[in-house]
Write an enzyme that holds these catalytic residues in place. Structure first.
Site, short mmCIF file in Angstrom:
data_model
loop_
_atom_site.label_atom_id
_atom_site.label_comp_id
_atom_site.label_asym_id
_atom_site.label_seq_id
_atom_site.Cartn_x
_atom_site.Cartn_y
_atom_site.Cartn_z
N ALA A 117 0.80 -1.22 0.00
CA ALA A 117 0.00 0.00 0.00
C ALA A 117 0.83 1.27 0.00
CB ALA A 117 -0.92 0.00 1.21
N ASN A 183 1.99 -4.04 7.57
CA ASN A 183 2.78 -4.49 6.42
C ASN A 183 3.51 -3.32 5.76
OD1 ASN A 183 2.46 -7.30 6.33
ND2 ASN A 183 0.44 -7.11 5.40
N HIS A 213 -0.60 6.96 4.49
CA HIS A 213 0.75 6.45 4.76
C HIS A 213 1.76 7.53 4.40
CE1 HIS A 213 -1.12 2.50 5.09
NE2 HIS A 213 -1.68 2.71 3.92
#
Length: 260
Positions: A117, A183, A213
């Site tokens: 991601a 992750n 993120h």
């Protein structure tokens, strides 16, 4: 190229659909033995163990999470089959990382880590060559995005009125404590300074509606900051759409005569 999948969850279904549309397969799906007799909308062959995988497979794609990589990863690589995974957080366990490395070497195979991601990992890898001084990953999600994680025990997710940090530590700690949520922290660590030198901050924020993120890195190259606001797959709010897309991108790089 003959491609198989591990798992039939949201990411697995997305990858299977894209592979089918492109005429790449999948040729087999590795599932839990209990699911062998369950519904099979794609009619792709199912098997319940690595030993039952066809001998002519070129590539397996792990879409089933940490437990599947732990259970099947070494056996797949040991058979000489290359493996793509998005379960990067599992590599925070040094014993698993060692086991997968040894299996890849003995089977003359490769474990490919999908970017998942997050982006900018190529920049981070390049910066690592010259020397990195600092890498920080910050993950920000709506409170509901942290349900089922240790955040529930650290802050009141139901009553948040402002952003609250519920984890601040190393990427290894994040990946270990938040196996379903970190992750991305693991991907940043593996591309940059490693699990123990990469700082990770996890935040619940009632004012955001996407999973955000951010990477900040500095070193001899200079510095950079990167931010991405990711959407989930339509059929599973816990699965990142970009993570699923990164798997297809990784497969396409394996097939392409010219690649980046």
């Amino acid at each position: 190229m003959k491609i198989g999948l591990v798992g039939e969850g949201a990411i697995g279904r997305f990858v299977a659909e894209k592979l089918g549309a492109a005429g790449y397969g999948p040729h087999v799906v590795l599932v839990r033995p209990a699911r062998l007799d369950g519904p099979n909308g794609t009619r792709v062959r199912r098997v319940g163990s690595v030993a039952d995988l066809p001998s002519d497979l070129d590539l397996m794609v792990d879409c089933a999470g940490h437990a599947a990589l732990i259970e099947h990863g070494a056996a797949i690589l040991g058979r000489g089959i290359d493996l793509i995974t998005v379960s990067l957080g599992a590599l925070a366990d040094p014993d698993l990382e060692r086991s997968l490395t040894d299996a890849a070497r003995s089977g003359s195979a490769q474990l490919h880590l999908a970017s998942g991601a997050i982006g900018a990992l190529d920049c981070l890898q390049a910066a690592r060559v010259g020397g990195l001084a600092e890498v920080t990953y910050t993950g920000r999600k709506p409170p509901a995005g942290w349900r089922g994680s240790p955040a529930e025990d650290r802050i009141d997710l139901d009553r948040l009125t402002a952003a609250a940090t519920h984890f601040d530590g190393t990427a290894r700690q994040a990946a270990t404590e938040y196996p379903k949520n970190a992750n991305v922290a693991a991907a940043v660590a593996l591309a940059g300074m490693g699990f123990d030198k990469t700082r990770a901050r996890l935040i619940a924020d009632p004012d955001v509606t996407a999973n955000i993120h951010e990477i900040h890195a500095s070193g001899t190259f200079g510095s950079f900051s990167f931010r991405i606001e990711g959407k989930a797959l339509p059929d599973n709010p816990r699965s990142s759409a970009l993570a699923a897309m990164s798997v297809i991108a990784a497969i396409e790089r394996r097939r392409a005569p010219v690649t980046t």
